[in-house]
Design a protein around this motif. Structure first.
Motif, PDB file in Angstrom:
ATOM      1  N   CYS A   1       0.831  -1.194   0.000  1.00 57.53           N
ATOM      2  CA  CYS A   1       0.000   0.000   0.000  1.00 57.53           C
ATOM      3  C   CYS A   1       0.869   1.248   0.000  1.00 57.53           C
ATOM      4  O   CYS A   1       1.832   1.336   0.751  1.00 57.53           O
TER       5      CYS A   1
ATOM      6  N   CYS B   1      -2.499   5.857   5.192  1.00 61.12           N
ATOM      7  CA  CYS B   1      -3.508   6.404   6.107  1.00 61.12           C
ATOM      8  C   CYS B   1      -2.818   6.583   7.463  1.00 61.12           C
ATOM      9  O   CYS B   1      -1.968   5.772   7.853  1.00 61.12           O
TER      10      CYS B   1
ATOM     11  N   PHE C   1      -3.385   6.042  10.449  1.00 61.97           N
ATOM     12  CA  PHE C   1      -3.508   5.089  11.564  1.00 61.97           C
ATOM     13  C   PHE C   1      -2.908   3.730  11.258  1.00 61.97           C
ATOM     14  O   PHE C   1      -2.857   2.869  12.133  1.00 61.97           O
ATOM     15  N   CYS C   2      -2.474   3.495  10.019  1.00 67.45           N
ATOM     16  CA  CYS C   2      -2.345   2.119   9.521  1.00 67.45           C
ATOM     17  C   CYS C   2      -0.897   1.645   9.359  1.00 67.45           C
ATOM     18  O   CYS C   2      -0.042   2.376   8.851  1.00 67.45           O
TER      19      CYS C   2
ATOM     20  N   VAL D   1      -0.051  -1.059   7.518  1.00 67.30           N
ATOM     21  CA  VAL D   1       0.141  -1.896   6.326  1.00 67.30           C
ATOM     22  C   VAL D   1       1.241  -1.392   5.373  1.00 67.30           C
ATOM     23  O   VAL D   1       2.064  -2.182   4.906  1.00 67.30           O
ATOM     24  N   PRO D   2       1.329  -0.071   5.088  1.00 70.00           N
ATOM     25  CA  PRO D   2       2.405   0.359   4.178  1.00 70.00           C
ATOM     26  C   PRO D   2       3.806   0.010   4.708  1.00 70.00           C
ATOM     27  O   PRO D   2       4.740  -0.157   3.923  1.00 70.00           O
TER      28      PRO D   2
ATOM     29  N   ASN E   1      -5.050  -3.235  -1.511  1.00 64.30           N
ATOM     30  CA  ASN E   1      -5.746  -2.247  -2.344  1.00 64.30           C
ATOM     31  C   ASN E   1      -6.025  -2.927  -3.669  1.00 64.30           C
ATOM     32  O   ASN E   1      -5.468  -2.573  -4.699  1.00 64.30           O
TER      33      ASN E   1
ATOM     34  N   HIS F   1     -10.258   0.373  -2.145  1.00 64.04           N
ATOM     35  CA  HIS F   1     -10.213   1.742  -1.635  1.00 64.04           C
ATOM     36  C   HIS F   1     -11.176   2.584  -2.479  1.00 64.04           C
ATOM     37  O   HIS F   1     -11.167   2.465  -3.707  1.00 64.04           O
TER      38      HIS F   1
HETATM   39 FE1  SF4 Z   1      -5.025   3.003   4.265  1.00 61.74          FE
HETATM   40 FE2  SF4 Z   1      -5.852   0.573   3.615  1.00 61.74          FE
HETATM   41 FE3  SF4 Z   1      -3.419   1.395   2.938  1.00 61.74          FE
HETATM   42 FE4  SF4 Z   1      -3.992   0.896   5.475  1.00 61.74          FE
HETATM   43  S1  SF4 Z   1      -3.963  -0.588   3.814  1.00 61.74           S
HETATM   44  S2  SF4 Z   1      -2.835   2.652   4.650  1.00 61.74           S
HETATM   45  S3  SF4 Z   1      -6.137   1.520   5.609  1.00 61.74           S
HETATM   46  S4  SF4 Z   1      -5.353   2.245   2.212  1.00 61.74           S
END
Ligand code: SF4
Ligand code: SAH
Ligand code: F3S
Length: 461
Positions: free
Chosen positions: A173, A177, A179-180, A182-183, A218, A256
């Motif tokens: 990703c 975002c 809070f996330c 994942v990236p 995504n 997304h």
């Molecule tokens: Fe945002 Fe989804 Fe990427 Fe997390 S995985 S940063 S929630 S778009």
């Protein structure tokens, strides 16, 4: 498994592999692929960790609770590993997935009996790591983001997944975002080439899968060169997949809102086998919070996408993810979330209390929301979502829906399958229904499922 290699695995060198999976469907897919990678080394799946030669914890870092589970499970496995050693055997203990990626060193400090730590991008190197762990006294750690794509280095052979299968087409990703994690745990967005996706899909269908769910953090950002040399997006890929003989159903997750393009919306209009259910996370209904979240869409943008989707496919059922209590969220912001939910009417949804994740921008934000406010907002949101789910399920009573039956139900004489809207549907019927898509008259709605009667006389119990 490669038949020539499997024939060289005798009973005496067959090893037992137990995999525990947390987190999203991508981890479920990864766990299956790790088992495929290890099969030529003689590892066969085992139902329990007792007496296993290797245990892999495939972990999730998305919220604090998910990550903490790993350490409590490791404590339990340590005792099994010790009793295995006392019997003269060896259990290789591996931590894979997103906690491994984010907290590799901490795992080795807190749980020094762990033999292997590997991130989501390196599991194709498992055989080499296992060999090193078998030789070395210390732990082996590999949490790189290698230049080579793991998908290019996975075996073509794979254990069948069954009637419904997952197929990862996109990873990572670039959206960051606030809070996330994942990236940081999965790295940059990468799409698998169309030809590789089509080949894997054909193999899954040849192995008996009737429904494919395309996966990606995504997934609708998937973009790659097609077999015709042109630039393909997900809409085009779905059209190609829909032509595979024998395939009955297609789904994809997670999308997304920003990447919901015209071609993809048109695929919902034109492809009956693309199931009318879409998980489209919005997170919040407040533009102020959406901006703070770095979502790069407003509530109105989301509603507009929903409107276009429903114009293309009027029976489309929607699902979403919500976070309550993101830093800075006021009562008015939360009220905007409830208003968006009322406007969309979701068939189901997931909602979470904001959980600060180390290293993400929101974790350091000053205006953290009090736990009691998060609790109260989550309860209010979940009550509304439950109400909407109950209303959606109740609206299915009296309809005739095609159900893909996948296995026995909880009670004797019952079989269970999924409706197009992903609801579990229970019927009293013969085992002959399993593996069949059959019309069911829906008789009753329950909080999370439906029940009914198969229309064909011969398939009833
Ligand atoms: Fe945002 Fe989804 Fe990427 Fe997390 S995985 S940063 S929630 S778009
Ligand atoms: N790629 C998807 C979702 C990935 S994570 C998307 O863009 O929407 C799955 C869900 O976990 C998210 O949609 C979000 O609702 C939730 N989530 C992610 N980080 C979180 C955090 N720090 N606290 C609470 N929930 C979180
Ligand atoms: Fe969890 Fe990693 Fe999936 S953090 S949700 S397992 S991408």
């Amino acid at each position: 498994m490669n038949p020539t290699e499997s024939s060289t695995i005798t009973r005496s060198n067959r090893k037992r592999l137990h995999v525990i999976t947390w987190g999203c469907q991508m981890n479920v897919y990864d766990s299956a692929r790790m088992a495929d990678v290890l099969a030529p080394l003689g590892y066969a799946p085992a139902e329990t960790p007792d007496g296993a030669d290797m245990v892999i914890l495939n972990t999730c870092h998305i919220r604090d609770k998910a990550a903490e589970k790993v350490f409590s499970e490791l404590g339990r496995l340590r005792r099994l590993k010790e009793s295995r050693a006392a019997e003269g055997g060896r259990m290789i203990l591996a931590v894979a997935g997103c906690v491994a990626q984010a907290e590799g060193q901490e795992i080795l400090t807190r749980a020094p009996y762990v033999d292997l730590v590997l991130g989501p991008q390196t599991y194709h190197r498992l055989p080499e790591m296992v060999a090193r762990a078998a030789r070395a006294g210390g732990a082996v750690i590999d949490t790189e983001f290698p230049a080579e794509q793991k998908f290019d280095h996975l075996p073509d052979e794979a254990a069948p997944q069954g009637l419904t299968a997952f197929l990862t087409i996109q990873e990572g990703c670039d959206k960051f975002c606030s809070f996330c994690v994942v990236p940081y745990t999965r790295g940059a967005e990468q799409s698998r080439p169309a030809a590789a996706v089509l080949a894997e899909a054909r193999r899954l269908v040849a192995q008996g899968s009737l429904e494919l769910t395309l996966l990606g953090q995504n997934v609708n950002a998937w973009r790659a060169e097609g077999p015709d040399g042109r630039d393909w997006g997900l809409g085009r890929l779905l059209r190609a997949l829909a032509e595979i003989p024998g395939l009955k159903r297609l789904r994809y997750t997670t999308s997304h809102p920003r990447d919901m393009d015209e071609a993809l919306i048109a695929a919902h209009r034109d492809l009956p086998m693309l199931m009318p259910f879409l998980h489209l996370p919005v997170q919040s209904g407040s533009d102020r919070i959406l901006a703070a979240m770095n979502r790069k869409h407003t509530a109105a943008d989301y509603l507009r996408v929903v409107e276009r989707l429903r114009a293309a496919r009027p029976d489309l059922a929607l699902s979403s993810d919500f976070i309550v209590g993101h830093p800075g969220e006021t009562e008015a912001d939360f009220a905007a979330t409830l208003a968006l939910v009322r406007e969309v009417r979701f068939a189901q949804a997931f909602s979470f209390k904001y959980s600060p994740r180390p290293g993400t921008p929101a974790a350091g934000a000053p205006a953290q929301v009090a736990e009691a406010d998060k609790d109260r907002r989550l309860q209010a949101l979940q009550a509304l979502l439950r109400e909407q789910q109950a209303a959606f399920n109740a609206g299915c009573v009296g309809l005739t829906l095609p159900v893909l039956f996948t296995g026995p139900g909880r009670h004797p004489g019952q079989v269970v399958g999924r409706s197009p809207f992903l609801q579990p549907v229970h019927v009293t019927g013969s085992a002959g229904l399993i593996g069949v898509e059959e019309s069911v008259r829906i008789a009753a709605a329950h909080p999370n499922s439906l029940s009914g009667t198969p229309l064909q006389e011969k398939l009833r119990a």
